[in-house]
Write a protein that holds these residues in place. Structure first.
Motif, PDB file in Angstrom:
ATOM      1  N   MET A   1      -5.200   1.101  -0.756  1.00 45.69           N
ATOM      2  CA  MET A   1      -4.978   2.446  -0.216  1.00 45.69           C
ATOM      3  C   MET A   1      -6.172   3.333  -0.548  1.00 45.69           C
ATOM      4  O   MET A   1      -6.783   3.213  -1.603  1.00 45.69           O
ATOM      5  CB  MET A   1      -3.705   3.051  -0.812  1.00 45.69           C
ATOM      6  N   ASN A   2      -6.512   4.225   0.333  1.00 39.54           N
ATOM      7  CA  ASN A   2      -7.620   5.138   0.140  1.00 39.54           C
ATOM      8  C   ASN A   2      -7.265   6.173  -0.916  1.00 39.54           C
ATOM      9  O   ASN A   2      -6.456   7.066  -0.696  1.00 39.54           O
ATOM     10  CB  ASN A   2      -7.932   5.823   1.481  1.00 39.54           C
ATOM     11  N   SER A   3      -7.887   6.086  -2.074  1.00 38.49           N
ATOM     12  CA  SER A   3      -7.536   6.981  -3.161  1.00 38.49           C
ATOM     13  C   SER A   3      -7.961   8.409  -2.888  1.00 38.49           C
ATOM     14  O   SER A   3      -7.465   9.333  -3.536  1.00 38.49           O
ATOM     15  CB  SER A   3      -8.188   6.481  -4.462  1.00 38.49           C
ATOM     16  N   ARG A   4      -8.875   8.608  -1.937  1.00 40.00           N
ATOM     17  CA  ARG A   4      -9.323   9.953  -1.627  1.00 40.00           C
ATOM     18  C   ARG A   4      -8.469  10.622  -0.563  1.00 40.00           C
ATOM     19  O   ARG A   4      -8.649  11.799  -0.274  1.00 40.00           O
ATOM     20  CB  ARG A   4     -10.780   9.924  -1.153  1.00 40.00           C
ATOM     21  N   ALA A   5      -7.570   9.885   0.038  1.00 36.62           N
ATOM     22  CA  ALA A   5      -6.773  10.454   1.119  1.00 36.62           C
ATOM     23  C   ALA A   5      -5.712  11.402   0.571  1.00 36.62           C
ATOM     24  O   ALA A   5      -5.217  11.233  -0.542  1.00 36.62           O
ATOM     25  CB  ALA A   5      -6.097   9.334   1.909  1.00 36.62           C
ATOM     26  N   PRO A   6      -5.335  12.413   1.360  1.00 32.89           N
ATOM     27  CA  PRO A   6      -4.315  13.382   0.931  1.00 32.89           C
ATOM     28  C   PRO A   6      -2.917  12.799   1.087  1.00 32.89           C
ATOM     29  O   PRO A   6      -2.158  13.160   1.975  1.00 32.89           O
ATOM     30  CB  PRO A   6      -4.545  14.557   1.879  1.00 32.89           C
ATOM     31  N   ALA A   7      -2.557  11.860   0.219  1.00 28.22           N
ATOM     32  CA  ALA A   7      -1.388  11.025   0.464  1.00 28.22           C
ATOM     33  C   ALA A   7      -0.071  11.617  -0.025  1.00 28.22           C
ATOM     34  O   ALA A   7       0.979  11.249   0.474  1.00 28.22           O
ATOM     35  CB  ALA A   7      -1.594   9.665  -0.209  1.00 28.22           C
ATOM     36  N   GLY A   8      -0.098  12.508  -0.993  1.00 27.48           N
ATOM     37  CA  GLY A   8       1.125  12.899  -1.683  1.00 27.48           C
ATOM     38  C   GLY A   8       2.251  13.350  -0.787  1.00 27.48           C
ATOM     39  O   GLY A   8       3.330  12.750  -0.764  1.00 27.48           O
ATOM     40  N   ALA A   9       2.027  14.411  -0.026  1.00 25.40           N
ATOM     41  CA  ALA A   9       3.095  14.954   0.812  1.00 25.40           C
ATOM     42  C   ALA A   9       3.502  13.957   1.887  1.00 25.40           C
ATOM     43  O   ALA A   9       4.684  13.824   2.210  1.00 25.40           O
ATOM     44  CB  ALA A   9       2.644  16.268   1.450  1.00 25.40           C
ATOM     45  N   VAL A  10       2.529  13.243   2.452  1.00 27.70           N
ATOM     46  CA  VAL A  10       2.826  12.305   3.527  1.00 27.70           C
ATOM     47  C   VAL A  10       3.731  11.188   3.023  1.00 27.70           C
ATOM     48  O   VAL A  10       4.733  10.835   3.652  1.00 27.70           O
ATOM     49  CB  VAL A  10       1.516  11.731   4.104  1.00 27.70           C
ATOM     50  N   LEU A  11       3.387  10.634   1.871  1.00 26.34           N
ATOM     51  CA  LEU A  11       4.197   9.554   1.326  1.00 26.34           C
ATOM     52  C   LEU A  11       5.574  10.041   0.889  1.00 26.34           C
ATOM     53  O   LEU A  11       6.518   9.257   0.805  1.00 26.34           O
ATOM     54  CB  LEU A  11       3.473   8.901   0.151  1.00 26.34           C
ATOM     55  N   SER A  12       5.706  11.326   0.614  1.00 28.56           N
ATOM     56  CA  SER A  12       7.005  11.903   0.262  1.00 28.56           C
ATOM     57  C   SER A  12       7.802  12.330   1.490  1.00 28.56           C
ATOM     58  O   SER A  12       8.858  12.940   1.367  1.00 28.56           O
ATOM     59  CB  SER A  12       6.804  13.127  -0.648  1.00 28.56           C
ATOM     60  N   ARG A  13       7.264  12.036   2.674  1.00 30.17           N
ATOM     61  CA  ARG A  13       7.912  12.385   3.950  1.00 30.17           C
ATOM     62  C   ARG A  13       8.108  13.886   4.099  1.00 30.17           C
ATOM     63  O   ARG A  13       9.120  14.355   4.622  1.00 30.17           O
ATOM     64  CB  ARG A  13       9.242  11.639   4.097  1.00 30.17           C
ATOM     65  N   GLU A  14       7.120  14.612   3.663  1.00 24.91           N
ATOM     66  CA  GLU A  14       7.113  16.059   3.826  1.00 24.91           C
ATOM     67  C   GLU A  14       6.077  16.435   4.886  1.00 24.91           C
ATOM     68  O   GLU A  14       5.082  15.738   5.056  1.00 24.91           O
ATOM     69  CB  GLU A  14       6.751  16.737   2.496  1.00 24.91           C
ATOM     70  N   PRO A  15       6.275  17.544   5.600  1.00 25.13           N
ATOM     71  CA  PRO A  15       5.279  17.972   6.585  1.00 25.13           C
ATOM     72  C   PRO A  15       3.931  18.217   5.916  1.00 25.13           C
ATOM     73  O   PRO A  15       3.855  18.667   4.774  1.00 25.13           O
ATOM     74  CB  PRO A  15       5.866  19.268   7.147  1.00 25.13           C
ATOM     75  N   TRP A  16       2.873  17.927   6.636  1.00 25.80           N
ATOM     76  CA  TRP A  16       1.523  18.148   6.143  1.00 25.80           C
ATOM     77  C   TRP A  16       1.314  19.626   5.841  1.00 25.80           C
ATOM     78  O   TRP A  16       1.630  20.497   6.639  1.00 25.80           O
ATOM     79  CB  TRP A  16       0.532  17.669   7.204  1.00 25.80           C
ATOM     80  N   GLN A  17       0.776  19.922   4.667  1.00 23.68           N
ATOM     81  CA  GLN A  17       0.573  21.302   4.231  1.00 23.68           C
ATOM     82  C   GLN A  17      -0.908  21.649   4.072  1.00 23.68           C
ATOM     83  O   GLN A  17      -1.240  22.729   3.621  1.00 23.68           O
ATOM     84  CB  GLN A  17       1.285  21.529   2.879  1.00 23.68           C
ATOM     85  N   MET A 241      -5.649   9.490  10.566  1.00 26.26           N
ATOM     86  CA  MET A 241      -6.582  10.543  10.175  1.00 26.26           C
ATOM     87  C   MET A 241      -6.453  10.894   8.699  1.00 26.26           C
ATOM     88  O   MET A 241      -7.443  11.072   7.982  1.00 26.26           O
ATOM     89  CB  MET A 241      -6.315  11.805  11.013  1.00 26.26           C
ATOM     90  N   LEU A 242      -5.223  11.016   8.219  1.00 28.51           N
ATOM     91  CA  LEU A 242      -5.012  11.468   6.850  1.00 28.51           C
ATOM     92  C   LEU A 242      -5.458  10.435   5.833  1.00 28.51           C
ATOM     93  O   LEU A 242      -5.843  10.785   4.707  1.00 28.51           O
ATOM     94  CB  LEU A 242      -3.537  11.821   6.638  1.00 28.51           C
ATOM     95  N   PHE A 243      -5.427   9.153   6.213  1.00 33.99           N
ATOM     96  CA  PHE A 243      -5.808   8.109   5.271  1.00 33.99           C
ATOM     97  C   PHE A 243      -7.211   7.550   5.519  1.00 33.99           C
ATOM     98  O   PHE A 243      -7.634   6.629   4.832  1.00 33.99           O
ATOM     99  CB  PHE A 243      -4.775   6.982   5.296  1.00 33.99           C
ATOM    100  N   ALA A 244      -7.928   8.097   6.478  1.00 42.94           N
ATOM    101  CA  ALA A 244      -9.300   7.660   6.715  1.00 42.94           C
ATOM    102  C   ALA A 244     -10.204   8.119   5.570  1.00 42.94           C
ATOM    103  O   ALA A 244      -9.957   9.143   4.926  1.00 42.94           O
ATOM    104  CB  ALA A 244      -9.814   8.235   8.041  1.00 42.94           C
ATOM    105  N   GLU A 245     -11.254   7.354   5.331  1.00 43.11           N
ATOM    106  CA  GLU A 245     -12.202   7.665   4.260  1.00 43.11           C
ATOM    107  C   GLU A 245     -13.149   8.775   4.723  1.00 43.11           C
ATOM    108  O   GLU A 245     -14.266   8.524   5.180  1.00 43.11           O
ATOM    109  CB  GLU A 245     -12.993   6.413   3.886  1.00 43.11           C
ATOM    110  N   LEU A 246     -12.680  10.010   4.587  1.00 39.41           N
ATOM    111  CA  LEU A 246     -13.449  11.182   4.978  1.00 39.41           C
ATOM    112  C   LEU A 246     -13.478  12.188   3.845  1.00 39.41           C
ATOM    113  O   LEU A 246     -12.520  12.292   3.068  1.00 39.41           O
ATOM    114  CB  LEU A 246     -12.824  11.847   6.212  1.00 39.41           C
ATOM    115  N   ALA A 247     -14.554  12.953   3.769  1.00 39.36           N
ATOM    116  CA  ALA A 247     -14.582  14.089   2.860  1.00 39.36           C
ATOM    117  C   ALA A 247     -13.639  15.169   3.385  1.00 39.36           C
ATOM    118  O   ALA A 247     -13.322  15.221   4.578  1.00 39.36           O
ATOM    119  CB  ALA A 247     -16.007  14.623   2.753  1.00 39.36           C
ATOM    120  N   ASP A 248     -13.192  16.050   2.502  1.00 40.27           N
ATOM    121  CA  ASP A 248     -12.211  17.066   2.894  1.00 40.27           C
ATOM    122  C   ASP A 248     -12.708  17.918   4.054  1.00 40.27           C
ATOM    123  O   ASP A 248     -11.954  18.225   4.987  1.00 40.27           O
ATOM    124  CB  ASP A 248     -11.882  17.959   1.698  1.00 40.27           C
TER     125      ASP A 248
END
Length: 283
Positions: A1-17, A241-248
């Motif tokens: 898994m991409n450790s830099r991706a903003p995963a927290g809310a997504v994996l918790s099934r919460e809307p993207w914030q 998009m959220l899990f792609a290896e991109l800078a913020d």
């Protein structure tokens, strides 16, 4: 898994914030080639809210498939009912009075660009019947979202290259970026040659590595998130998009900043949508 991706809310099934999201490629209504459980605007809004998507730019499938004028009326009605969530592309069918459609909807506040589907209309992207579209795009600054499909006799990346060469002031969104992974390199080459070509990302074959490669090659200002929703599940398209290896800052641009800049360069249509986008996430 991409450790830099903003995963927290997504994996918790919460809307993207996080950074606000503006979907550059969506549709309205049923499609004859496969089943969509509920293609209505109301259903789209529920899913957008669930995912945290601020807004979407869409075109009517009735317009694309059968009747451009009736489909554009359908798009206009939805956008006027929800102006802070939707804006529209005017569908231009090369066989149904392209110049007349552009003139009819030119000043309507719902529309911010043009949608072409050369494959469904069986007419080449660089054909003379589309000439009013490219002239319109160069004069108004409004973007043209065109379907592209590598190997097509109607909208291959070579067609796109020729149109961008002949109309250098037109802002063109290369829908699906050619579709096939084997064609993404060609799409990148076209975008490198033509700075006003934006690679749009929706499609069943796209993935995070390809997205990162496109952004690395041409910069985030020439790449835009699109989902093809409701044809393709918005959650899957957004997840790539959220899990792609991109800078913020790259992710923020692709998720909506690029498209907001494209729209801001055109006319004042879609003002409510852009205002909502700039205020922040949908929730």
């Amino acid at each position: 898994m991409n450790s830099r991706a903003p995963a927290g809310a997504v994996l918790s099934r919460e809307p993207w914030q996080g950074t606000p999201i503006l979907d550059a490629h969506a549709h309205l209504g049923p499609y004859n080639r496969f089943f969509i459980a509920d293609p209505s605007g109301a259903a789209m809004l529920r899913v957008m809210d669930r995912c945290g998507v601020s807004g979407a730019i869409l075109s009517s499938m009735l317009g694309v498939e059968l009747d451009a004028d009736a489909g554009n009326e359908e798009t206009a009605a939805l956008c006027l009912a929800h102006p802070s969530r939707f804006a529209g592309y005017v569908v231009v069918n090369p066989w149904q009075d392209p110049a007349g459609q552009l003139e009819r909807w030119r000043d309507h506040p719902a529309f911010v660009g043009v949608k072409l589907h050369p494959d469904l209309h069986e007419y080449p992207l660089d054909g003379r019947r589309y000439r009013p579209v490219w002239e319109y795009a160069e004069v108004t600054g409004r973007p043209v979202l065109t379907h592209t499909w590598a190997g097509s006799q109607f909208d291959d990346l070579d067609h796109l290259d020729r149109v961008a060469t002949d109309h250098p002031r037109a802002r063109i969104l290369a829908g699906h970026a050619g579709v096939a992974p084997s064609s993404f390199g060609r799409a990148i080459d076209v975008a490198r040659r033509h700075p006003r070509v934006v690679l749009e990302l929706c499609g069943s074959h796209n993935h995070g590595r390809a997205i990162a490669e496109m952004v690395g090659a041409v910069g985030p200002g020439q790449v835009a998130f699109g989902s093809d929703f409701p044809f393709i599940d918005l959650r899957m398209s957004l997840g790539r998009m959220l899990f792609a290896e991109l800078a913020d800052e790259e992710r923020a641009a692709v998720l909506g900043g690029t498209m907001a800049s494209v729209l801001s360069a055109g006319h004042a249509g879609g003002t409510a949508l852009l205002d909502r986008f700039r205020r922040g996430p949908a929730h």
